[in-house]
Design a protein around this motif. Structure first.
Motif, mmCIF file in Angstrom:
data_model
loop_
_atom_site.group_PDB
_atom_site.id
_atom_site.type_symbol
_atom_site.label_atom_id
_atom_site.label_comp_id
_atom_site.label_asym_id
_atom_site.label_seq_id
_atom_site.Cartn_x
_atom_site.Cartn_y
_atom_site.Cartn_z
ATOM 1 N N SER A 28 19.438 20.401 -11.532
ATOM 2 C CA SER A 28 19.490 21.846 -11.796
ATOM 3 C C SER A 28 18.866 22.165 -13.162
ATOM 4 O O SER A 28 18.473 23.286 -13.431
ATOM 5 N N GLN A 29 18.782 21.155 -14.028
ATOM 6 C CA GLN A 29 18.159 21.346 -15.348
ATOM 7 C C GLN A 29 16.645 21.099 -15.306
ATOM 8 O O GLN A 29 15.992 21.035 -16.344
ATOM 9 N N GLY A 30 16.123 20.898 -14.111
ATOM 10 C CA GLY A 30 14.674 20.744 -13.957
ATOM 11 C C GLY A 30 14.186 19.307 -14.000
ATOM 12 O O GLY A 30 12.976 19.057 -13.982
ATOM 13 N N ILE A 31 15.116 18.356 -14.073
ATOM 14 C CA ILE A 31 14.700 16.952 -14.124
ATOM 15 C C ILE A 31 14.339 16.476 -12.717
ATOM 16 O O ILE A 31 15.094 16.706 -11.767
ATOM 17 N N THR A 32 13.199 15.822 -12.605
ATOM 18 C CA THR A 32 12.808 15.233 -11.320
ATOM 19 C C THR A 32 13.637 13.963 -11.136
ATOM 20 O O THR A 32 13.722 13.143 -12.050
ATOM 21 N N ILE A 33 14.252 13.830 -9.972
ATOM 22 C CA ILE A 33 15.088 12.640 -9.755
ATOM 23 C C ILE A 33 14.534 11.821 -8.592
ATOM 24 O O ILE A 33 14.272 12.340 -7.504
ATOM 25 N N PHE A 34 14.354 10.556 -8.861
ATOM 26 C CA PHE A 34 13.890 9.607 -7.844
ATOM 27 C C PHE A 34 15.042 8.634 -7.622
ATOM 28 O O PHE A 34 15.332 7.800 -8.460
ATOM 29 N N LEU A 35 15.723 8.816 -6.498
ATOM 30 C CA LEU A 35 16.954 8.066 -6.254
ATOM 31 C C LEU A 35 16.738 7.021 -5.174
ATOM 32 O O LEU A 35 16.503 7.344 -4.014
ATOM 33 N N SER A 36 16.821 5.781 -5.584
ATOM 34 C CA SER A 36 16.665 4.705 -4.616
ATOM 35 C C SER A 36 18.036 4.243 -4.160
ATOM 36 O O SER A 36 18.939 4.062 -4.986
ATOM 37 N N SER A 37 18.194 4.086 -2.873
ATOM 38 C CA SER A 37 19.498 3.651 -2.369
ATOM 39 C C SER A 37 19.349 3.062 -0.970
ATOM 40 O O SER A 37 18.415 3.395 -0.244
ATOM 41 N N GLY A 91 0.801 -1.227 0.000
ATOM 42 C CA GLY A 91 0.000 0.000 0.000
ATOM 43 C C GLY A 91 0.829 1.270 0.000
ATOM 44 O O GLY A 91 0.654 2.120 0.873
ATOM 45 N N ILE A 92 1.711 1.373 -0.988
ATOM 46 C CA ILE A 92 2.583 2.560 -1.062
ATOM 47 C C ILE A 92 1.845 3.711 -1.761
ATOM 48 O O ILE A 92 1.363 3.554 -2.876
ATOM 49 N N SER A 93 1.785 4.852 -1.092
ATOM 50 C CA SER A 93 1.214 6.053 -1.711
ATOM 51 C C SER A 93 2.247 7.167 -1.645
ATOM 52 O O SER A 93 2.692 7.542 -0.556
ATOM 53 N N LEU A 94 2.638 7.648 -2.817
ATOM 54 C CA LEU A 94 3.673 8.682 -2.890
ATOM 55 C C LEU A 94 3.202 9.816 -3.782
ATOM 56 O O LEU A 94 2.449 9.588 -4.733
ATOM 57 N N GLN A 95 3.667 11.002 -3.479
ATOM 58 C CA GLN A 95 3.399 12.145 -4.364
ATOM 59 C C GLN A 95 4.692 12.930 -4.489
ATOM 60 O O GLN A 95 5.142 13.542 -3.518
ATOM 61 N N ILE A 96 5.277 12.883 -5.660
ATOM 62 C CA ILE A 96 6.561 13.553 -5.863
ATOM 63 C C ILE A 96 6.381 14.698 -6.859
ATOM 64 O O ILE A 96 5.948 14.480 -8.002
ATOM 65 N N GLU A 97 6.697 15.872 -6.383
ATOM 66 C CA GLU A 97 6.465 17.052 -7.224
ATOM 67 C C GLU A 97 7.519 17.181 -8.308
ATOM 68 O O GLU A 97 8.641 16.679 -8.161
ATOM 69 N N LYS A 98 7.127 17.874 -9.381
ATOM 70 C CA LYS A 98 8.050 18.062 -10.499
ATOM 71 C C LYS A 98 9.263 18.887 -10.045
ATOM 72 O O LYS A 98 9.109 19.859 -9.317
ATOM 73 N N GLY A 99 10.434 18.465 -10.474
ATOM 74 C CA GLY A 99 11.660 19.187 -10.148
ATOM 75 C C GLY A 99 12.289 18.775 -8.836
ATOM 76 O O GLY A 99 13.375 19.239 -8.484
ATOM 77 N N ASP A 100 11.620 17.899 -8.088
ATOM 78 C CA ASP A 100 12.164 17.436 -6.806
ATOM 79 C C ASP A 100 13.311 16.451 -7.024
ATOM 80 O O ASP A 100 13.414 15.831 -8.080
#
Lengths: 267, 313
Positions: free
Chosen positions: B183-192, B22-31
């Motif tokens: 910095s170029q506006g790409i949203t990055i989702f980094l799993s680690s 039941g994962i609910s995520l909201q990631i904004e653009k540029g984050d």
């Protein structure tokens, strides 16, 4: 109407993706020198038949064609064995799958590339053999049935590739699919045919039995099932049934492999 | 609001094992978001669902508002992904590999040439464009995989353990690239699973454990919330009873505990208060050798929410 236009454009897009995948796969075959190595086999092996030159061009062709099944089995196993399983085993799927194309399009492209590679080898083999016949017996001696034989060999090679692709779609390791594909075409299916022959059951539904048409159609020498007459009755595949069997193996193998590959999880 | 990445009650079960619960995520653009959790927490499973490699058992995943299960090819046009350690076509050259992927993204020859120059330049592989990938080091192969991920100019970049197996130089390179892309506006989702790595580049962190989100906070908030209020002071010699009593006259000190030559005091956590305490102690003649504010590491916070037994690194 709009949804139909969307569907047509989607199909066009996926067809182009299949083309791209086929070209990419062929490039990989070339780069890995597989094409060149097997092409060398396809060219050099017919030259071995110079050792004992029969009296007629037909006999020469029949003798040479004894090798075509081996060549098709090698080619299908080499080009089809790792096509699907390799993507999962080497994890290249993690790079190629998350792209805007359907997985089936990628796999179909790989299938076409394997077919093309196999066809090239078959054509090379027939090309060399024809040149040999011209050199030994003259242009007029070329058996007319040789072209039919080549077309049957091409159809048989599609069924061989389909069988190996089916293995490739569910085996985890490429080497397993490659070896089992080769062994199936060279040993398992011929042994089943031989066993059935000894019990006087015609193995008409076994694709390697149908492959006997490749040399049978040329004539002379005839086709004998099993390791020898002592093992049982001799049968000859009929052209119509043989072609249907090859076609059926092709379709079932292709659809089965696509369905399995499409459902397979990338671990 | 349209999010770059959104999941709603995402569930993934493998037979009897629930990988995502039941994962609910909201990631904004540029984050630039860190997705952290121990091995087996469900990080890669989430990423595989987002990149359509696997289907969820239930729930929804959206990229730029588009359902990934329903319109996968559309969503994948906007995504660049580096998942685990992908296999790389070691008998090809970067040029051959990227040209193929460029065509898959319907880039024309001029665009492919331009992006080839740009991306290989970014990942410092320009001189290797026509060399066989098989001769590349692990770090170079990873940089090439990143070049492939950004080749088509995606607006969402999903990176799964991008520094795994890299040496410190390789890690630094990847970190700098991530900062640049963001910095170029790409949203990055980094799993680690490396918290320190995530803390270096991300602005927010999602903590994941056993398929559930346990926290989703801005790194700055975590640091502020967990600001230390404890100071350890080491003195030249042990304190007399009179000296210990004198400490209570410093009103900024909330509590004080002395043991031999060491005093542990608590205060309100403000830097100016710390300065005032130090000044007063010196004016009272305390012979101070060291004065340390206990630093609460992000790791401490991680352990506080995950439990002691879950490894940070």
């Amino acid at each position: 109407m709009a949804s139909m236009a969307q569907a047509i454009s989607g199909s066009k897009r996926e067809l182009y993706n299949t083309y791209l995948s086929a070209m990419f796969e062929l490039k990989k075959h070339l780069k890995r020198r597989r094409l060149l190595i097997i092409a060398a086999i396809a060219i050099l092996v017919p030259l071995l038949f110079y050792i004992s030159i029969p009296d007629t061009a037909t006999q020469f062709a029949t003798t040479s064609l004894n090798f075509i099944n081996v060549l098709i089995a090698i080619t299908a196993a080499m080009f089809g064995g790792d096509a699907i399983s390799g993507e999962f085993e080497k994890k290249t799927a993690l790079m190629s799958f998350p792209t805007p194309q359907k997985r089936v399009s990628i796999m179909a492209g790989k299938y076409i590339a394997a077919l093309e590679s196999t066809f090239i080898m078959v054509l090379l083999f027939y090309g060399v053999m024809t040149l040999q016949i011209i050199q030994l017996y003259g242009t007029t001696a070329i058996p007319v049935e040789l072209w039919q034989s080549m077309l049957i060999a091409i159809l048989y090679s599609t069924s061989a590739v389909s069988i190996v692709f089916l293995y490739s779609s569910f085996f985890k390791r490429s080497i397993s699919a490659t070896i089992l594909g080769f062994v199936t075409l060279m040993m398992i299916l011929p042994i089943i045919s031989a066993v059935l022959s000894t019990t006087e059951v015609e193995p008409w539904f076994i694709v390697t039995y149908s492959a006997g048409l490749i040399s049978n159609i040329v004539g002379e020498g005839g086709f004998m099932m099993g390791p020898g007459r002592a093992f049982g009755a001799a049968f000859e595949p009929s052209l119509g049934t043989g072609l249907i069997v090859m076609f059926t193996y092709t379709i079932i193998g292709f659809i089965g492999s696509m369905a399995i590959a499409n459902r397979r999880n990338v671990e | 609001m349209e999010y770059a990445i959104e999941t709603k009650n995402l569930v993934k079960r493998f037979n009897h094992f629930t990988a995502l619960d039941g994962i609910s995520l909201q990631i904004e653009k540029g984050d630039i978001i860190g997705y952290v959790g121990p091995n087996g927490a469900g990080k890669t499973t989430t990423i595989k669902i987002l990149t359509t490699l696997i289907n969820p058992t239930s729930g929804f995943a959206y990229i730029n508002g588009i359902d990934v299960s329903k319109r996968s090819t559309e969503t994948l046009r906007d995504i660049g992904a580096l998942i685990e350690v992908p296999g790389i076509y070691d008998y090809l050259t970067p040029n051959e590999m990227l040209t193929y992927f460029g065509k898959v993204y319907r880039m024309n020859n001029d665009e492919i040439k331009r992006r080839m120059k740009e991306t290989l330049g970014l990942v410092r592989l320009s001189d290797w464009e026509n060399k066989k990938i098989g001769s590349f080091s692990t770090g170079m192969q990873r940089r090439l995989a990143i070049a492939r991920a950004i080749f088509h100019n995606p607006n969402v970049l999903i990176l799964d353990e991008p520094v795994l197996g890299l040496d410190p130089k390789g890690i630094k390179d990847i970190r700098e690239l991530m900062r640049y892309f963001n910095s170029q506006g790409i949203t990055i989702f980094l799993s680690s699973h490396l918290l320190s790595e995530v803390a270096e580049v991300c602005t927010k962190i999602i903590f994941l454990d056993e398929g559930r989100v346990t926290a989703f906070e801005a790194i700055e908030d975590i640091i502020n919330k967990n600001k230390s209020t404890e100071i350890t002071i080491k003195l030249l010699k042990s304190l007399s009873e009179e000296e210990v009593n004198k400490l209570s006259s410093i009103e900024q000190i909330k509590t004080a505990k002395a043991e031999n030559d060491t005093i542990r005091i608590t205060f309100d956590g403000k830097p100016e208060t710390s300065y005032q305490i130090l000044s007063r102690m010196i004016s009272f003649g305390y012979e101070i050798v060291t004065y340390n504010i206990e630093v609460t590491e992000l790791e401490d916070y991680y352990i506080s929410i995950m439990g002691d037994e879950k490894g940070v690194n």
